[in-house]
Design a protein around this motif. Structure first.
Motif, mmCIF file in Angstrom:
data_model
loop_
_atom_site.group_PDB
_atom_site.id
_atom_site.type_symbol
_atom_site.label_atom_id
_atom_site.label_comp_id
_atom_site.label_asym_id
_atom_site.label_seq_id
_atom_site.Cartn_x
_atom_site.Cartn_y
_atom_site.Cartn_z
ATOM 1 N N UNK B 214 0.840 -1.066 0.072
ATOM 2 C CA UNK B 214 -0.092 -0.202 0.029
ATOM 3 C C UNK B 214 0.768 1.316 -0.069
ATOM 4 N N UNK B 215 0.444 2.113 -0.462
ATOM 5 C CA UNK B 215 1.072 3.666 -0.504
ATOM 6 C C UNK B 215 -0.088 4.652 0.028
ATOM 7 N N UNK B 216 0.605 5.446 1.086
ATOM 8 C CA UNK B 216 -0.266 6.371 1.663
ATOM 9 C C UNK B 216 0.146 7.487 1.332
ATOM 10 N N UNK B 217 -0.749 8.717 1.679
ATOM 11 C CA UNK B 217 -0.289 9.944 1.272
ATOM 12 C C UNK B 217 -0.836 11.010 2.636
ATOM 13 N N UNK B 218 -0.563 12.306 2.632
ATOM 14 C CA UNK B 218 -1.328 12.886 3.637
ATOM 15 C C UNK B 218 -2.572 13.114 3.770
ATOM 16 N N UNK B 219 -3.410 12.907 4.680
ATOM 17 C CA UNK B 219 -4.795 12.833 4.696
ATOM 18 C C UNK B 219 -5.438 13.884 4.035
ATOM 19 N N UNK B 220 -5.287 15.057 4.693
ATOM 20 C CA UNK B 220 -6.405 16.371 4.013
ATOM 21 C C UNK B 220 -5.535 17.499 4.101
ATOM 22 N N UNK B 221 -5.933 18.343 3.463
ATOM 23 C CA UNK B 221 -5.383 19.747 3.309
ATOM 24 C C UNK B 221 -6.247 20.839 3.398
ATOM 25 N N UNK B 222 -6.189 22.056 3.883
ATOM 26 C CA UNK B 222 -7.147 22.873 3.876
ATOM 27 C C UNK B 222 -8.154 22.705 5.200
ATOM 28 N N UNK B 223 -7.781 21.780 5.742
ATOM 29 C CA UNK B 223 -8.989 21.830 7.038
ATOM 30 C C UNK B 223 -8.400 21.217 8.072
ATOM 31 N N UNK B 224 -8.821 21.573 9.251
ATOM 32 C CA UNK B 224 -8.261 21.041 10.502
ATOM 33 C C UNK B 224 -9.418 20.304 11.156
ATOM 34 N N UNK B 225 -9.142 18.888 10.962
ATOM 35 C CA UNK B 225 -10.049 17.757 11.373
ATOM 36 C C UNK B 225 -10.255 18.089 13.079
ATOM 37 N N UNK B 226 -11.241 17.718 13.735
ATOM 38 C CA UNK B 226 -11.481 17.752 15.151
ATOM 39 C C UNK B 226 -10.855 16.450 15.753
#
Lengths: 351, 351
Positions: B214-226
């Motif tokens: 598997x290859x993973x990447x940074x989950x999200x940009x431009x949002x700060x999850x709780x």
């Protein structure tokens, strides 16, 4: 708000610990594995002792860089039948760890974690994470210890003319291992168990303790060594590594090797040469360092030279320093045989 | 000269990674072990794939905290007969590691380290240290990855009313594992090997790849999850963990679960329920996060509630979310059976 300095790799693979500069601070990282049947044998050690020693061997690598150990991550891989869940789990480090994956045990796990917790407290190190898994074979444990140093001391840096020091007795641990092989069962020293034998307990006790549950402390104060490392695989091989890294040689004097009266008495009783134990035994967890200035509180065992590794025996004869010490993959002996060079084939020295 | 701030423990055991504040920066630490016979089986995977995946599963934990992976320490414990010294060792990461203890191999070691190096390069992570030892049983490998985060996102922090997101398809890896069990031998996807079967390779290939490498990447940009974590043991158990940490509940909609067309086609071919693979399969290495605001580029699969874990099926019926997912010590099935709940006894959910 401080500026966010980018982190910088100061030192990578090849020393006792790696060094990263983070936010202006030198942070040390080391990792060590202990595998059942290689590094420990449950026929000779208690789970408490294995846990205690796992912390110590990692802490030793941080001290060996002139660092202060601070945090630890732990991994355990344990066969499911040796990790049954205990009904009585105190709310400590243990339960945190156990909760990570449902492991727990009246067997190995509880006692092992007691040993880990005892050593963490001793060195003032905090457990911050880990991974607990089942295994199909034996037990395997590892730790990563994170420390801090104002000015890390490397293996590289010894200069011809430096005095060569060790911080304490050599050969005690290897001698303790020989005694343990005679005793042929675990000795619960953490609960003050003593053994009746022809050898007095005040001789055997300290040696067994040094092997089963060594305690290390910061190597030197008030002096900045040119080079330093811990003696974990044996003085001979570790000195060879320090000299290779520094591009120098060394001369070691037999009469200067610090040896405990207990080790000499027990080695004599066992019919083993104390000098071989001191040079080849390993797991001393003392520090080997060099300094251009005289240092008090440590033992000067020789000097750094331009090249070659020589040993001056008690008859003042110079010979090549014996090649010995434990290496995985290049020897056919188990770790616990490593103090008996005759048991192992000659080893390739590649480090 | 910057002031030397004392380090501070921001987050310890219990999340995807620990957080220390060092010199004003948030530093992340995670460690994961992979044990032969538990996490991988050489009858189904190549050493390259094992090495590649070891890096990925650790990197995933750093990404899951909204961090950037940067450095790694590696341990390998390998039976001596599977680590014979190769005569042709290129001067790379590999030789550094091999030199640490004389390991090397035309067998497992060389290929494993190729896989590690490939993944390190992919994620821009640098190897800074490790420990290589022999073992008496099978192979065991582990890594500690160090990363940096401006503002780490924890499992704790989800609030009732938050939307619940995943970053990609669920069930692909578990489906790939089922295919692999049918194929019943390693598939050398890193060398573009393909398999002839009634199922087209364009269906099988992506699923096998997702399981083996598997290859993973940074989950999200431009949002700060709780709140955020990676889905490694299965959506059901991992969502349960996130909700427990946050003290909330959740509702998940079957019709909203992102599933690849390949997975649905292969699951149908294999006679497995795609929804069970998506909920229970594990090793998805996607990210599960919650946000009060709508987020583009991820899949909204439900919402955070005050309590309880519920599943709304495609007939719009609400039921309790199935309890499934892999846990060491509390299940009698191997990791590679974990996508088949019927093969495993009911598990104690303690995390």
């Amino acid at each position: 708000m401080l500026p966010e300095l980018p982190e910088e790799l100061i030192l990578g693979i090849g020393d006792d610990a790696a060094v990263l500069r983070i936010g202006g601070r030198d942070v040390l990282f080391t990792t060590d594995v202990m595998v059942e049947g290689v590094h420990f044998d449950m026929a000779f050690a208690t789970p408490f002792q294995v846990g205690h020693k796992l912390v110590t061997v990692n802490v030793s690598d941080i001290y060996a860089m002139a660092g202060r150990p601070a945090y630890m991550l732990l991994t355990m891989s344990i066969p499911a039948h040796r990790a049954t869940v205990s009904s009585d789990l105190p709310a400590t480090v243990r339960s945190d760890l156990i909760n990570m994956s449902g492991a727990g045990g009246s067997g190995f796990v509880d006692e092992f974690l007691d040993g880990v917790a005892d050593a963490l407290s001793l060195y003032n190190v905090e457990l911050i994470g880990g991974d607990v898994t089942s295994s199909q074979g034996g037990i395997s444990v590892s730790a990563t210890v994170i420390g801090f140093a104002d000015a890390p001391v490397l293996r590289k840096g010894a200069a011809p003319g430096d005095r060569l020091y060790v911080t304490g007795n050599l050969g005690d641990s290897a001698c303790g291992l020989h005694l343990l092989q005679r005793i042929n069962r675990p000795v619960v020293i953490e609960r003050q168990e003593t053994i009746n034998s022809p050898l007095p307990w005040q001789v055997m006790g300290p040696l067994l303790h040094r092997h089963l549950m060594p305690v290390v402390s910061a190597p030197v104060t008030g002096v900045r060594p040119n080079a330093m490392m811990d003696v974990s695989d044996g003085l001979s091989i570790d000195l060879r590594r320090l000299c290779t890294e520094s591009g120098v040689g060394a001369r070691v004097y037999e009469t200067s090797l610090p040896r405990s009266v207990e080790m000499i008495e027990a080695a004599t009783f066992l019919g083993i040469d104390p000098t071989m134990l001191s040079l080849c035994g390993g797991e001393d967890y003392q520090y080997l360092f060099t300094s251009p200035e005289p240092v008090s509180g440590s033992w000067c065992i020789g000097e750094i030279t331009d090249g070659g590794l020589f040993f001056i025996d008690s008859d003042n004869k110079q010979r090549e320093l014996v090649r010995c010490g434990y290496e995985h993959f290049t020897s056919d002996c188990k770790e616990w045989d490593r103090s008996i060079p005759s048991k192992c084939k000659e080893r390739k020295q590649n480090q």
